[in-house]
Design a protein around this motif. Structure first.
Motif: not given
Length: 100
Positions: A22-30, A51-56, A79-88
């Motif tokens: 995730a950290a490697a792609i975060q700078a590119e996405l930013a 980490a994917a949820i944090a990145l998004l 991603i749906h499942v994790l986003a629901q789990l973390y209430e994001l």
């Protein structure tokens, strides 16, 4: 994991997104997020973890801070499942009834 510009205002993320990548792609996405409306296609995502949820989440917030919107498209169930789990899910614009 790779980030590709598929058309003006459209990006695609593919591959596995985890703590080790995730950290490697975060700078590119930013760097690709410069305000305005951008669609990020997630159809080619592989394995994901929190980490994917944090990145998004970071990408959505960055885009909003620049006066734009980041729209997620073809969101996999994982991603749906994790986003629901973390209430994001609301922050990420994910309505569980939408078709991935």
């Amino acid at each position: 994991m790779t980030l590709t510009r598929t058309a003006p205002g459209q990006l695609a993320l593919q591959g596995d997104v985890g703590m080790d990548s995730a950290a490697a792609i975060q700078a590119e996405l930013a760097g690709a997020l410069r305000g305005g409306d951008i669609t990020l296609d997630l159809a080619a995502l592989g394995k994901v973890d929190s980490a994917a949820i944090a990145l998004l989440t970071d990408a959505v917030r960055q885009q909003q801070a620049q006066g734009g919107q980041l729209h997620l498209r073809n969101v996999p169930d994982s991603i749906h499942v994790l986003a629901q789990l973390y209430e994001l899910a609301p922050l990420l614009g994910l309505n569980r009834s939408e078709t991935p």
